[in-house]
Structure formats: structure tokens, C-alpha cells
Design a protein around this motif. Structure first.
Motif, PDB file in Angstrom:
ATOM      1  N   ILE A  38      33.818 -80.256 128.599  1.00  0.00           N
ATOM      2  CA  ILE A  38      33.939 -80.903 127.290  1.00  0.00           C
ATOM      3  C   ILE A  38      34.189 -79.881 126.179  1.00  0.00           C
ATOM      4  CG2 ILE A  38      32.498 -82.831 128.000  1.00  0.00           C
ATOM      5  CD1 ILE A  38      30.194 -81.651 126.445  1.00  0.00           C
ATOM      6  N   LEU A  39      34.187 -78.598 126.518  1.00  0.00           N
ATOM      7  CA  LEU A  39      34.498 -77.576 125.519  1.00  0.00           C
ATOM      8  C   LEU A  39      36.004 -77.467 125.315  1.00  0.00           C
ATOM      9  CD1 LEU A  39      32.041 -74.730 126.586  1.00  0.00           C
ATOM     10  CD2 LEU A  39      31.926 -76.088 124.490  1.00  0.00           C
ATOM     11  N   PRO A  40      36.455 -77.172 124.106  1.00  0.00           N
ATOM     12  CA  PRO A  40      37.905 -77.005 123.878  1.00  0.00           C
ATOM     13  C   PRO A  40      38.406 -75.761 124.591  1.00  0.00           C
ATOM     14  CG  PRO A  40      36.664 -76.385 121.916  1.00  0.00           C
ATOM     15  CD  PRO A  40      35.675 -76.993 122.863  1.00  0.00           C
ATOM     16  N   PRO A  41      39.676 -75.745 125.009  1.00  0.00           N
ATOM     17  CA  PRO A  41      40.214 -74.559 125.690  1.00  0.00           C
ATOM     18  C   PRO A  41      40.256 -73.360 124.755  1.00  0.00           C
ATOM     19  CG  PRO A  41      41.968 -76.119 125.182  1.00  0.00           C
ATOM     20  CD  PRO A  41      40.683 -76.809 124.868  1.00  0.00           C
ATOM     21  N   LEU A  42      40.335 -72.191 125.334  1.00  0.00           N
ATOM     22  CA  LEU A  42      40.411 -70.958 124.555  1.00  0.00           C
ATOM     23  C   LEU A  42      41.730 -70.881 123.798  1.00  0.00           C
ATOM     24  CD1 LEU A  42      39.107 -68.468 127.279  1.00  0.00           C
ATOM     25  CD2 LEU A  42      37.915 -69.023 125.157  1.00  0.00           C
ATOM     26  N   GLU A  43      41.669 -70.437 122.544  1.00  0.00           N
ATOM     27  CA  GLU A  43      42.889 -70.110 121.809  1.00  0.00           C
ATOM     28  C   GLU A  43      43.520 -68.855 122.420  1.00  0.00           C
ATOM     29  OE1 GLU A  43      44.113 -71.953 119.454  1.00  0.00           O
ATOM     30  OE2 GLU A  43      42.433 -73.344 119.259  1.00  0.00           O
ATOM     31  N   SER A  44      44.764 -68.585 122.053  1.00  0.00           N
ATOM     32  CA  SER A  44      45.462 -67.424 122.627  1.00  0.00           C
ATOM     33  C   SER A  44      44.716 -66.123 122.358  1.00  0.00           C
ATOM     34  CB  SER A  44      46.879 -67.333 122.052  1.00  0.00           C
ATOM     35  OG  SER A  44      47.628 -68.481 122.389  1.00  0.00           O
ATOM     36  N   SER A  45      44.242 -65.944 121.112  1.00  0.00           N
ATOM     37  CA  SER A  45      43.515 -64.720 120.775  1.00  0.00           C
ATOM     38  C   SER A  45      42.194 -64.642 121.519  1.00  0.00           C
ATOM     39  CB  SER A  45      43.276 -64.642 119.265  1.00  0.00           C
ATOM     40  OG  SER A  45      42.536 -65.769 118.814  1.00  0.00           O
ATOM     41  N   GLU A  46      41.537 -65.798 121.693  1.00  0.00           N
ATOM     42  CA  GLU A  46      40.271 -65.819 122.420  1.00  0.00           C
ATOM     43  C   GLU A  46      40.493 -65.511 123.891  1.00  0.00           C
ATOM     44  OE1 GLU A  46      37.640 -69.077 119.881  1.00  0.00           O
ATOM     45  OE2 GLU A  46      38.959 -69.779 121.479  1.00  0.00           O
ATOM     46  N   ALA A  47      41.567 -66.051 124.477  1.00  0.00           N
ATOM     47  CA  ALA A  47      41.864 -65.776 125.879  1.00  0.00           C
ATOM     48  C   ALA A  47      42.104 -64.288 126.103  1.00  0.00           C
ATOM     49  CB  ALA A  47      43.087 -66.585 126.323  1.00  0.00           C
ATOM     50  N   LEU A  48      42.737 -63.629 125.122  1.00  0.00           N
ATOM     51  CA  LEU A  48      42.966 -62.186 125.243  1.00  0.00           C
ATOM     52  C   LEU A  48      41.645 -61.422 125.163  1.00  0.00           C
ATOM     53  CD1 LEU A  48      45.252 -60.157 125.587  1.00  0.00           C
ATOM     54  CD2 LEU A  48      45.354 -59.949 123.104  1.00  0.00           C
ATOM     55  N   GLU A  49      40.737 -61.858 124.284  1.00  0.00           N
ATOM     56  CA  GLU A  49      39.417 -61.218 124.199  1.00  0.00           C
ATOM     57  C   GLU A  49      38.675 -61.313 125.525  1.00  0.00           C
ATOM     58  OE1 GLU A  49      36.714 -61.902 120.879  1.00  0.00           O
ATOM     59  OE2 GLU A  49      38.370 -62.813 119.776  1.00  0.00           O
ATOM     60  N   VAL A  50      38.673 -62.518 126.092  1.00  0.00           N
ATOM     61  CA  VAL A  50      37.977 -62.731 127.370  1.00  0.00           C
ATOM     62  C   VAL A  50      38.616 -61.893 128.469  1.00  0.00           C
ATOM     63  CG1 VAL A  50      37.481 -64.460 129.143  1.00  0.00           C
ATOM     64  CG2 VAL A  50      37.164 -65.032 126.739  1.00  0.00           C
ATOM     65  N   SER A  51      39.936 -61.817 128.460  1.00  0.00           N
ATOM     66  CA  SER A  51      40.638 -61.057 129.495  1.00  0.00           C
ATOM     67  C   SER A  51      40.381 -59.564 129.370  1.00  0.00           C
ATOM     68  CB  SER A  51      42.146 -61.336 129.410  1.00  0.00           C
ATOM     69  OG  SER A  51      42.417 -62.698 129.643  1.00  0.00           O
ATOM     70  N   VAL A 102      37.174 -85.235 123.498  1.00  0.00           N
ATOM     71  CA  VAL A 102      38.001 -85.579 122.333  1.00  0.00           C
ATOM     72  C   VAL A 102      37.177 -85.451 121.051  1.00  0.00           C
ATOM     73  CG1 VAL A 102      39.239 -87.456 121.188  1.00  0.00           C
ATOM     74  CG2 VAL A 102      39.561 -87.068 123.632  1.00  0.00           C
ATOM     75  N   ARG A 103      35.948 -85.983 121.059  1.00  0.00           N
ATOM     76  CA  ARG A 103      35.107 -85.894 119.866  1.00  0.00           C
ATOM     77  C   ARG A 103      34.718 -84.442 119.581  1.00  0.00           C
ATOM     78  NH1 ARG A 103      32.580 -90.516 122.248  1.00  0.00           N
ATOM     79  NH2 ARG A 103      30.791 -89.262 122.921  1.00  0.00           N
ATOM     80  N   VAL A 104      34.436 -83.677 120.638  1.00  0.00           N
ATOM     81  CA  VAL A 104      34.090 -82.266 120.457  1.00  0.00           C
ATOM     82  C   VAL A 104      35.264 -81.510 119.839  1.00  0.00           C
ATOM     83  CG1 VAL A 104      33.578 -80.125 121.686  1.00  0.00           C
ATOM     84  CG2 VAL A 104      32.355 -82.231 122.280  1.00  0.00           C
ATOM     85  N   ALA A 105      36.482 -81.780 120.339  1.00  0.00           N
ATOM     86  CA  ALA A 105      37.662 -81.101 119.807  1.00  0.00           C
ATOM     87  C   ALA A 105      37.883 -81.442 118.342  1.00  0.00           C
ATOM     88  CB  ALA A 105      38.891 -81.475 120.637  1.00  0.00           C
ATOM     89  N   GLU A 106      37.668 -82.696 117.965  1.00  0.00           N
ATOM     90  CA  GLU A 106      37.822 -83.092 116.564  1.00  0.00           C
ATOM     91  C   GLU A 106      36.814 -82.366 115.674  1.00  0.00           C
ATOM     92  OE1 GLU A 106      37.408 -87.299 116.724  1.00  0.00           O
ATOM     93  OE2 GLU A 106      39.477 -87.672 117.394  1.00  0.00           O
TER      94      GLU A 106
END
Length: 502
Positions: free
Chosen positions: A232-245, A408-412
Motif C-alpha cells: 500500500i506504500l507508493p512506489p519510489l520516485e526516481s531520485s529515491e530509487a537511486l538513493e536506495v540503489s 489509492v488513498r495513501v497515494a493521494e
């Protein structure tokens, strides 16, 4: 004449430039590596010697000195093999010095001349881009390095292929960025029967990035609820995905350069040591709290962890970073995690059931829960009781609402927070503090009166007061309310653990 090759040393998620200076001079034949090398770097002499022999070259019978500059910076890891070998080849006149000056080099050498993968290639690629250099790295990590952007990446499978590329005899194809993994199929909230209060708390935790503690008997569904959180968590943004990687790259767990947009979910066993949880070791590596950066750290059987290990999380939960201090280095890793913990009410787990509870109840519950320190519990925003599931709950049909509808509600709610905080460097309500929090979460007059009364009655600390405001702001966001009202404050207080009276 001294040949110079650029490489990097890793301190946390920081890559620092290192010059590999190679000199071949007359004198008694020797091969010396200086500049604070660790054992792996010192052993590179034999790997380099064997790799050169494998391609038909031999070291000259002279004194070879390799200096890793700056000399006062500790050098750890096997990724110095390839720059040392190329520096030697440049000093021997096999490779053009000027062409090597355009690259930063990392890679481990096998005895047969193959170039093996090493941790931290993504960091090296980003550092090379900042310095205006290209990158020479192992072929197996070319896809990982390609994520750094507009950096020229030479991904070589072996030393001979690399030499042919540098001489223009056989050019290597530039690697493509690794694939993005599709979202995994985890448990769905439709699998959870009953537990409406716990599911509501899980939704609030996901929407605001809040820490959550679930207390209930064995088999009540605490672990299942926690495993539903990534869905239910929103996916990682591009910058966040790079941080995690970047964290995964340093830890050596980024396989085939594959990035993911799914938030990390780490669930260490309760026997984990402090170094395993927060990072450390002989060669400092990120721990579970950093591997869960921008994701979820789930601690099941919370009181079974060593108390000192749990208390080591207090600083990372507040600052979003973890610092590992050593005599020769001070390393900082990111640790912006969402802590989800689960525990039984007592050791036997059946405190509320007279038929099953042990003879020491309720004293056993106080002793068991006292294993978790008050300051750590104070950093957990949501405390929820998870009741035993009854047979009547189990025979009910699956709930109409599953993870997709809640997501959906979490993303909003997350979208509202992103727009609200803008350029403040705050991602979620759980990170808001000080004037930023006061500006967005101050309740209306009835809400302020209720919060003041509750703070006195529940003996809330200043931290607890702030966390109630954050949770109330998230509840208001889920309801689509502009201001925080009394009803939002009341629900936030219902999830707060009351301090025991001494």
C-alpha cells in the motif's frame, strides 16, 4: 616517470578520489604497496602479478612502488586491483598514460585475468561523473554504472579485452542501464480477516510514514499485517530509487544493475547484533536500518532483541541517518526508515485469556514489556492492540477492500504532503518538525483544548506531543481536510501509549 590512475575510496555513501601512483625504478626487485592499504589491497600484488602473467606479460625485475594517495586515507577492498594493474602497464609503456587519465578505474582481478565485480560501482560512477571522468569497471556491473547518467562507461570482462579497447583494436559496447524490476506480488489486505482497527492504523502509518507498534497474542495476524505494508506504500520516485540503489551498491546486493521502485522491506531476526542492525564490522558496511532506507524495517518479537541493540535505533529514528564511529574513520549511512514492530503482550502471549495465561500474569507482562525502553517506545507514533481472531471472523468472506483500494488513498495523501512541503526537504508528515509542523498541523480551538487536556492526563513528553500532531495531520490528509480538527486529534490520541504512573 610515475604513472597515475584515478580510483575511489568509499566512506559510507561518499566516494573520495584516490590516485594510484606507480613507479618502476632500478634497485633490488620488489613490489611494494603503500598508502594505508588493508589486507585485501596488500594481497593485490599477487593477483596483479598472476593476471599479467595470464595475458603473457611479466613484471620487470626492478623495484615497483605503488602509492595510494592521499596516504592518510584508509584503503579497503579489492577494487584497487584493476587500477594498480593499469598503472603498472602504463609505467611499462604497454598502455598510453594520457588515455588512462580520462577514466576512473575500479575492479577486482582474477588469477586468469578476468575482472570481477566489487561493491560500490554505482558510487564510483557518480563520483566519476562529478569529476568529468569516464569509468572503467567490471562487465557484470556495467548496467549498474550506466544508471549514473551521462558517464562514459567501459565495462570490460577481462584484462585483455580492456587493453584491446584502450588500444582501439576491439572496442567494447557501452552498457545499457539495468532493468527496473516489476512490483512484487506480496500479501494483500484482503487476506486479513477482522482487525479493522489495526488495518486503519496501518493505512495511517503508510500515508504519513509513521512508526507503528502492534501488540497482540500469537496468531493474531501481526506479521501478516506488516507484510501487507509494502503493497500500500507508493512506489519510489526516481531520485529515491537511486538513493536506495546506492546503499545496495555499497552493500554488494545490487545484482545485475537492476533497480526497483518497490520500497525496501527488511525483517531481521531477533538475534541480530548491533553491527548487523545499524552497520559496522571490520570493514564498515550498512546495516539493516540503512538497507531499509526509504522503506520498512520490521522487527518481529520486539522484546526478544537485545535491549542495547534496540536502543541503538533511537538516534537513527530521529535523524534519518546512522553514524558508525571508528578510530580511523567516521562513516554515515542514510537510515530514513519506517519502523514497524510487533510483540506479544507477555512471554506466553495469552495475557488477556484466563484459560491460557501463565500463573505469573499480570507481572510477567510488565517484566516482558519492560525489555523495550521507554525512549524507544516514545519514538513510535502509533500503538495498536491486535486482538485474537475469532472463528466467526475466519468464516467471513474476504473484505471488499484490499491493498489496491487502500493504496489509492495513501497515494493521494502522499501527493498532498509533497505539494505542502515543497522544497522544505520534508517528504512526509512523519518528518515534519518545528515551524514547518506548527504551520500545517496546529489544530483548531476545540482540538487544541483536547490535546492540552490529553497531554496532561497522558503525561505526554514533548516528543510525544509532536508525534500526536503529526499523526493528526495525516488523519486529516486522509479525510481530505484542510485543517486539523478535534476529531483528528482524538483519533491520533487513541493510538498513543499512555506513560505508566510511577
Amino acid at each position: 616517470m610515475v604513472a597515475i590512475v584515478s580510483t575511489a575510496a568509499y566512506l559510507g555513501l561518499e566516494a573520495r578520489g584516490v590516485e594510484v601512483q606507480v613507479q618502476i625504478a632500478g634497485g633490488v626487485p620488489a613490489f611494494v604497496v603503500v598508502g594505508l592499504p588493508d589486507k585485501a589491497v596488500g594481497e593485490s600484488r599477487e593477483r596483479v602479478r598472476a593476471a599479467l602473467s595470464a595475458i603473457g606479460l611479466a613484471l620487470p625485475p626492478k623495484r615497483i612502488t605503488v602509492n595510494l594517495s592521499p596516504a592518510d586515507l584508509p584503503k579497503e577492498g579489492s577494487h584497487y586491483d584493476l587500477p594498480i594493474a593499469l598503472g603498472l602497464l602504463a609505467a611499462m609503456g604497454v598502455v598510453d598514460r594520457e588515455s588512462l587519465a580520462e577514466y576512473l578505474v575500479v575492479g577486482e582481478l582474477g588469477l586468469d585475468g578476468r575482472i570481477a565485480a566489487t561493491p560500490g560501482v554505482l558510487l564510483a560512477a557518480i563520483h566519476a561523473g562529478e569529476q568529468g571522468l569516464g569509468l572503467i569497471c567490471p562487465a557484470s556491473q556495467g548496467a549498474e554504472a550506466a544508471w549514473a547518467g551521462s558517464v562514459e562507461v567501459v565495462a570490460a570482462p577481462d584484462l585483455l579485452g580492456l587493453l584491446n579497447h584502450l588500444k582501439g583494436a576491439g572496442l567494447l559496447r557501452p552498457p545499457e542501464p539495468g532493468a527496473v524490476d516489476p512490483p512484487g506480488m506480496g500479501p494483500d489486505l484482503r487476506q486479513v480477516k477482522g482487525q479493522e482497527t489495526a488495518k486503519r492504523a496501518l493505512e495511517i502509518a503508510a500515508a504519513g510514514g509513521h512508526n507503528l507498534l502492534m501488540v497482540g497474542p500469537p496468531g493474531a495476524g501481526k506479521s501478516l499485517l506488516a507484510s501487507c505494508l509494502p503493497g500500500i506504500l507508493p512506489p519510489l520516485e526516481s531520485s529515491e530509487a537511486l538513493e536506495v540503489s546506492m546503499v545496495q551498491s555499497v552493500a554488494g546486493t545490487l545484482s545485475e544493475g537492476r533497480l526497483t521502485r518497490v520500497r525496501p522491506f527488511r525483517s531481521p531476526h531477533h538475534s541480530a547484533s548491533m553491527a548487523a542492525l545499524t552497520g559496522g564490522g571490520l570493514r564498515v558496511r550498512p546495516g539493516e536500518v540503512s538497507l531499509a532506507h526509504l522503506g520498512v524495517l520490521f522487527l518481529d518479537e520486539l522484546p526478544e532483541f537485545q535491549r542495547a541493540v534496540l536502543d541503538s535505533l533511537r538516534q537513527p529514528l530521529e535523524t534519518g541517518t546512522v553514524s558508525v564511529a571508528r578510530a580511523n574513520a567516521h562513516v554515515t549511512f542514510p537510515a530514513r526508515v519506517q519502523l514497524v514492530a510487533a510483540m506479544n503482550p507477555c512471554r506466553c502471549g495469552h495475557l488477556g485469556d484466563p484459560a491460557l495465561a501463565c500463573s505469573r500474569a499480570p507481572k510477567c507482562a510488565a517484566d516482558y514489556q519492560a525489555k523495550v525502553s521507554g525512549p524507544l517506545l516514545d519514538r513510535i507514533d502509533l500503538h495498536v492492540e491486535v486482538a485474537q481472531v475469532t472463528a466467526a471472523d475466519l468464516v467471513l468472506p474476504p473484505p471488499a477492500e484490499g491493498s489496491a483500494e487502500v493504496a489509492v488513498r495513501v497515494a493521494e495523501a502522499r501527493t498532498v504532503q509533497a505539494a505542502r512541503y515543497g522544497q522544505n526537504g520534508v517528504r512526509t508528515n512523519a518528518e515534519a518538525d518545528g515551524d514547518v509542523l506548527d504551520a500545517v498541523a496546529t489544530p483548531d480551538e476545540p482540538g487544541r483544548k483536547l490535546l492540552a487536556q490529553a497531554a496532561e492526563a497522558m503525561r505526554l513528553s514533548a516528543r510525544g506531543y509532536t508525534r500526536v500532531l503529526r499523526v493528526a495531520r495525516t488523519i486529516a490528509d486522509l479525510a481530505g481536510a484542510e485543517a486539523v480538527g478535534r476529531i483528528h486529534v482524538a483519533e491520533a490520541l487513541s493510538y498513543r501509549r499512555q506513560a505508566p504512573r510511577g
